[in-house]
Write an enzyme that holds these catalytic residues in place. Structure first.
Site, PDB file in Angstrom:
ATOM      1  N   LYS B  84       0.817  -1.214   0.000  1.00 27.25           N
ATOM      2  CA  LYS B  84       0.000   0.000   0.000  1.00 27.25           C
ATOM      3  C   LYS B  84       0.850   1.262   0.000  1.00 27.25           C
ATOM      4  O   LYS B  84       0.493   2.255  -0.638  1.00 27.25           O
ATOM      5  CB  LYS B  84      -0.925   0.012   1.223  1.00 27.25           C
ATOM      6  CG  LYS B  84      -2.090  -0.932   1.101  1.00 27.25           C
ATOM      7  CD  LYS B  84      -3.026  -0.817   2.289  1.00 27.25           C
ATOM      8  CE  LYS B  84      -4.232  -1.727   2.062  1.00 27.25           C
ATOM      9  NZ  LYS B  84      -5.149  -1.705   3.203  1.00 27.25           N
ATOM     10  N   CYS B 186     -13.067  -3.398  10.266  1.00 30.52           N
ATOM     11  CA  CYS B 186     -13.807  -3.303   8.993  1.00 30.52           C
ATOM     12  C   CYS B 186     -13.947  -4.644   8.296  1.00 30.52           C
ATOM     13  O   CYS B 186     -14.971  -4.949   7.687  1.00 30.52           O
ATOM     14  CB  CYS B 186     -13.119  -2.351   8.029  1.00 30.52           C
ATOM     15  SG  CYS B 186     -13.109  -0.663   8.589  1.00 30.52           S
ATOM     16  N   CYS B 245       0.220  10.237  30.350  1.00 30.79           N
ATOM     17  CA  CYS B 245       0.502  11.674  30.213  1.00 30.79           C
ATOM     18  C   CYS B 245       0.304  12.479  31.486  1.00 30.79           C
ATOM     19  O   CYS B 245       0.411  13.704  31.467  1.00 30.79           O
ATOM     20  CB  CYS B 245      -0.284  12.267  29.044  1.00 30.79           C
ATOM     21  SG  CYS B 245      -2.008  12.647  29.412  1.00 30.79           S
ATOM     22  N   CYS B 330     -10.806 -18.669   9.505  1.00 29.66           N
ATOM     23  CA  CYS B 330     -11.427 -17.620   8.699  1.00 29.66           C
ATOM     24  C   CYS B 330     -10.383 -17.210   7.668  1.00 29.66           C
ATOM     25  O   CYS B 330      -9.607 -18.044   7.207  1.00 29.66           O
ATOM     26  CB  CYS B 330     -11.871 -16.455   9.570  1.00 29.66           C
ATOM     27  SG  CYS B 330     -10.517 -15.695  10.478  1.00 29.66           S
TER      28      CYS B 330
END
Lengths: 81, 368
Positions: B84, B186, B245, B330
């Site tokens: 990508k 997603c 923090c 899967c």
């Protein structure tokens, strides 16, 4: 008293609705409300630990005591990119 | 500082009183790190590149797949199987030849965070998993960099600016990462292709404002609901005991985040492709269930599997012996973990998830 709840991201899937108006008893905390609404869910404790709650325009802790007319949003962590 | 061609390119920015030539010069000198070149990274990189951010560094270890393209239009059909970051760099250089684009074709990890975070003016989180998101947050706090974070789910998305001028960070809100299996990504949940375009552009806008010191930088989370066409925003506050923090911080150096997730315990529920092969060749092979969607079977399918899609996993397995050995697979080994969780709830006792999924299997053993 009446409150409004909105369900963000996975809560819409888990609970099957996106928002609702609800009549609740005085003195109810966000945590108590959350436990009522998620009674049937698995991983409920982990969900509570990883969820934040917004009331009206600010984030609030889960021991916040709800007031008449409050608009609460259940916001789970979201990771999609 | 700008060539004639560049002046032509940025003309409409020059016309804005709040940018002008000086603002455009600021952008040209800016260095931005974009982590994740998927749905969010596509618009972020495209628009920041077009806006003239002088140096963009892209980090992603994935390759382009056909199923990415409906929401990742920086890539294209010809670039399927290409990394990508190289696909995006190619497109950005065509769009704006006046910027520098560096491509790093690996996932953001502790080493990389340690080496490169300090070099940037700003970091943009466009990743798709909690481990990366927490690592990025911690790196930004420790190296004092503003972070623009976006995340999407189906029809909803959110944008937050963290650690801006030492303001609130991700852990002020969510101190610990949840397990990745708690919240689907997603690939598991599906996503409307236009949604990351909107959320990514909101991220790009906040990034540009920070670089130009323009307008009001939001110390809030913006929630967008596409189905209701609504935006809502909630003020972010620093948490007095934030683990990274606050003055009570316990995280003082970067560590791999997955150790905090359920991943440790998940190991015992996983089986490797080699272990499965050995079992299948043995005298008492386990039942293998493929929990992918129907549409995915057309692409690849292992002959020895029973198919039960994830959405029907409890109903579709109710006639099976609850104590028999079952391996679920899967595509890549994420959904199958959810599947065995769901099956365990209805009484199955001997479950494993195939690590790496069918991708890992076919890479080594083909479609036998």
């Amino acid at each position: 008293m009446k409150i409004q709840i909105e369900y963000f991201a996975i809560y819409r899937d888990l609970l099957g609705i996106s928002s609702e108006e609800l009549e609740v008893s005085d003195g109810l905390s966000i945590k108590e409300l959350f436990l009522q609404k998620t009674d049937a869910l698995m991983d409920r404790d982990e969900l509570l630990e990883s969820t934040v709650f917004a009331v009206n325009s600010d984030y609030e802790d889960c021991d916040y005591i709800l007031k008449e007319g409050d608009e609460i949003v259940f916001i789970p962590p979201v990771s999609g990119g | 500082m700008f060539s004639k061609e560049e002046k032509n390119f940025y003309q409409r920015h020059f016309l804005l009183d709040d940018i002008q030539v000086s603002g455009q010069e600021k952008l040209k000198k800016s260095k931005v790190l974009i982590i994740g070149l998927g749905g969010l990274g596509s618009p972020v990189a495209t628009y920041l590149g077009a806006a003239g951010v002088g140096s963009l560094t892209l980090v992603d270890g994935d390759v382009v797949e056909a199923s990415n393209l409906h929401r990742q239009p920086i890539h294209n059909y010809q670039n399927i199987d290409k990394y990508k970051v190289y696909s995006a760099k190619e497109q950005l250089e065509k769009l704006n030849p006046f910027i520098e684009v560096e491509a790093i074709n690996k996932h953001f990890d502790v080493n990389l965070a340690q080496t490169i975070t300090s070099k940037f003016d700003l970091v943009i989180d466009c990743t798709d998993n909690f481990s990366a998101r927490y690592l990025i947050n911690d790196a930004c706090v420790l190296f004092n960099k503003p972070l623009v974070s976006g995340a999407i789910y189906k029809f909803e998305g959110q944008v937050s600016v963290y650690n801006y001028k030492k303001g609130p960070c991700l852990r002020c809100l969510y101190p610990k990462p949840p397990s990745d299996s708690l919240v689907p990504n997603c690939a598991q949940a599906g996503v409307l292709g236009i949604l990351p375009g909107i959320i990514g552009n909101l991220q790009a806008m906040e990034a540009l404002k920070i670089l130009l010191n323009l307008g009001v930088i939001q110390e809030k989370t913006l929630l967008y609901n596409a189905l209701e066409s609504s935006f809502k925003s909630f003020g972010l506050r620093k948490h007095k005991s934030c683990p990274v923090c606050s003055s009570k911080a316990t995280i003082t150096k970067l560590t791999a985040i997955h150790k905090e997730c359920k991943m440790n315990t998940l190991k015992e529920f996983e089986i490797s492709i080699d272990q499965l092969k050995e079992k299948l060749d043995g005298t008492n092979p386990p039942l293998v269930i493929d929990c992918r969607e129907h549409s995915e079977l057309e692409v690849s399918r292992l002959s020895f599997t029973k198919h039960v899609p994830l959405g029907e996993i409890q109903i579709g397995t109710e006639d099976l012996d609850k104590d028999q050995e079952i391996v679920v697979h899967c595509r890549s080994g994420v959904r199958s973990i959810t599947a065995i969780n769901l099956m365990a709830q209805v009484g199955f006792t001997n479950l494993k998830s195939l690590a790496g999924g069918i991708i890992a299997w076919t890479n080594k053993y083909g479609m036998e």
